[in-house]
Design a protein around this motif. Sequence first.
Motif, PDB file in Angstrom:
ATOM      1  N   ASN A   1       0.871  -0.990   0.055  1.00 58.80           N
ATOM      2  CA  ASN A   1      -0.003   0.030  -0.072  1.00 58.80           C
ATOM      3  C   ASN A   1       0.475   0.933   0.338  1.00 58.80           C
ATOM      4  O   ASN A   1       2.692   1.175  -0.098  1.00 58.80           O
ATOM      5  N   GLU A   2       0.285   2.613  -0.600  1.00 63.81           N
ATOM      6  CA  GLU A   2       0.892   3.516   0.327  1.00 63.81           C
ATOM      7  C   GLU A   2       0.607   4.561   1.126  1.00 63.81           C
ATOM      8  O   GLU A   2      -0.907   3.647   1.085  1.00 63.81           O
ATOM      9  N   LEU A   3       0.601   5.429   0.464  1.00 64.01           N
ATOM     10  CA  LEU A   3      -0.415   7.172   2.053  1.00 64.01           C
ATOM     11  C   LEU A   3      -1.574   6.443   1.885  1.00 64.01           C
ATOM     12  O   LEU A   3      -2.443   6.935   2.570  1.00 64.01           O
ATOM     13  N   LEU A   4      -2.144   7.317   0.421  1.00 69.53           N
ATOM     14  CA  LEU A   4      -4.023   6.679   0.371  1.00 69.53           C
ATOM     15  C   LEU A   4      -4.442   5.569   0.164  1.00 69.53           C
ATOM     16  O   LEU A   4      -3.534   5.073  -0.243  1.00 69.53           O
ATOM     17  N   GLN A   5      -5.673   5.040   0.350  1.00 68.80           N
ATOM     18  CA  GLN A   5      -6.218   3.937   0.050  1.00 68.80           C
ATOM     19  C   GLN A   5      -6.718   3.457  -1.290  1.00 68.80           C
ATOM     20  O   GLN A   5      -6.930   2.479  -2.431  1.00 68.80           O
ATOM     21  N   ALA A   6      -6.070   4.753  -2.265  1.00 67.57           N
ATOM     22  CA  ALA A   6      -6.885   4.939  -3.993  1.00 67.57           C
ATOM     23  C   ALA A   6      -4.943   4.399  -4.503  1.00 67.57           C
ATOM     24  O   ALA A   6      -4.964   4.395  -5.776  1.00 67.57           O
ATOM     25  N   LEU A   7      -3.945   4.370  -4.047  1.00 61.74           N
ATOM     26  CA  LEU A   7      -2.889   3.794  -4.844  1.00 61.74           C
ATOM     27  C   LEU A   7      -2.277   2.846  -4.173  1.00 61.74           C
ATOM     28  O   LEU A   7      -2.268   2.154  -3.590  1.00 61.74           O
ATOM     29  N   VAL A   8      -1.597   1.692  -5.156  1.00 68.77           N
ATOM     30  CA  VAL A   8      -0.569   0.550  -4.930  1.00 68.77           C
ATOM     31  C   VAL A   8       0.677   0.205  -5.744  1.00 68.77           C
ATOM     32  O   VAL A   8       0.913   1.950  -6.833  1.00 68.77           O
ATOM     33  N   GLU A   9       1.772  -0.520  -4.665  1.00 64.96           N
ATOM     34  CA  GLU A   9       3.212   0.190  -5.098  1.00 64.96           C
ATOM     35  C   GLU A   9       2.946  -1.211  -5.389  1.00 64.96           C
ATOM     36  O   GLU A   9       3.155  -2.195  -4.166  1.00 64.96           O
ATOM     37  N   VAL A  10       3.862  -1.706  -6.221  1.00 64.79           N
ATOM     38  CA  VAL A  10       4.916  -2.526  -6.465  1.00 64.79           C
ATOM     39  C   VAL A  10       6.445  -2.353  -6.636  1.00 64.79           C
ATOM     40  O   VAL A  10       6.732  -1.753  -7.048  1.00 64.79           O
ATOM     41  N   ALA A  11       7.737  -3.818  -6.663  1.00 65.67           N
ATOM     42  CA  ALA A  11       8.710  -4.182  -6.894  1.00 65.67           C
ATOM     43  C   ALA A  11       9.272  -5.131  -7.048  1.00 65.67           C
ATOM     44  O   ALA A  11       8.710  -5.991  -6.832  1.00 65.67           O
ATOM     45  N   THR A  12      10.024  -4.346  -8.133  1.00 68.56           N
ATOM     46  CA  THR A  12      11.375  -5.938  -8.423  1.00 68.56           C
ATOM     47  C   THR A  12      11.611  -6.551  -7.584  1.00 68.56           C
ATOM     48  O   THR A  12      12.487  -5.278  -6.644  1.00 68.56           O
ATOM     49  N   PRO A  13      12.125  -7.268  -7.324  1.00 67.30           N
ATOM     50  CA  PRO A  13      13.714  -8.163  -7.001  1.00 67.30           C
ATOM     51  C   PRO A  13      14.528  -7.567  -7.507  1.00 67.30           C
ATOM     52  O   PRO A  13      14.679  -6.598  -8.158  1.00 67.30           O
TER      53      PRO A  13
END
Length: 371
Positions: A49-61
């Motif tokens: 998750n991010e700061l607001l509930q309408a945001l999403v984050e992904v991260a590569t290895p």
Amino acid sequence: MRSATPSTLGVEEEFVLLDADTGLPAPRIGAVRAAARHGPVLGGDEVDNELLQALVEVATPVCTGLDEVTGQLFRLRQALTEAASACGCRLAASGAAPLAARVEVPVTGGRRYREMRADAGQLVGEQLIAGMHVHVGVPDRGAAAAALGQLRPWLPVLIALGANSPYWQGGDTGYASWRTVVFGRWPVSGPPPFTADAAGYDRRVRALLATGVIPDRHQLYWHARLSEDYPTLEVRAPDVQLDLDDAVTLAGVVRALVATGLRRARGGARPLDPPPGVLDAASWHAARHGLTGTLVDPRRGAPVPAPEVVAALLRHLTPALDELGDAERVTAGVRRILDAGTGAARQRAAFAAAGADGLLDLIAPLPQPPH
């Protein structure tokens, strides 16, 4: 000649969740994370998750090359698009939510984010923005600080290349990267200060923390910074990118910038250190215009046509790109951005051709059915 030990890198991408019917920000991160965890493609710790509930984050290895980055980003984007669709959302690859939210989007649960909302007020409510962060492996913190000092004058060029947020609250802002402007309102943001070494960097950080204005090092929202969690230098200047090719291109540019900075620092090259305010002005100008018109040339501190400044950046990076084996791919990718336009230019073209529906189809395409 390819390096036997190329610098490692990893990419974090943030996206805006939009309601599939209205195109408005949709505070459904909990449901999207749950859907992602139950799918066969994403690991439980790859979606955050991010700061607001309408945001999403992904991260590569951690990746060792751009081919690996490409595969990982493709996997993450495709799986997250499908998870969002299962929750009635579209995954928007735009640096800002383009349509106005009718109600305030709540912060994500957690003490830290609730405290940020209480402290920063309306600023938190307007953080419907999404960036791309590239972590590049470095030998140690001292090397990271030295490389940061070398690369910081080129960060406005990255803002221009990665500009992908012209629309906000239902209108055209007139900016190529409105995200840069929104993020720039935090107390510690924008271009990083010049420090000669890790000790100087840490003294600067301790002085900022001593003011009590920011609670921790994670609120150092500079365009580039030393990571507090990983042995990396983290570059945060670009908006999230419209498509995979542009994201990989910018990841390659960032890795070469860090590699060039490391090499120059080892060789005792004197870093460019523009007078106070010049990098702020250059960053604002890059956010305002993207690649249309001029950019501030970091070598001269004067306006120069944007394609010429980008060409100077590529020349600056050529030895590192050659050593990493990325020269052909990154050069072609940068030329594509120059020819086809930044994400901001393509967003405006889509809106001009087909209105809001065309814009949403560009930034948040629906999942493709299996063949």
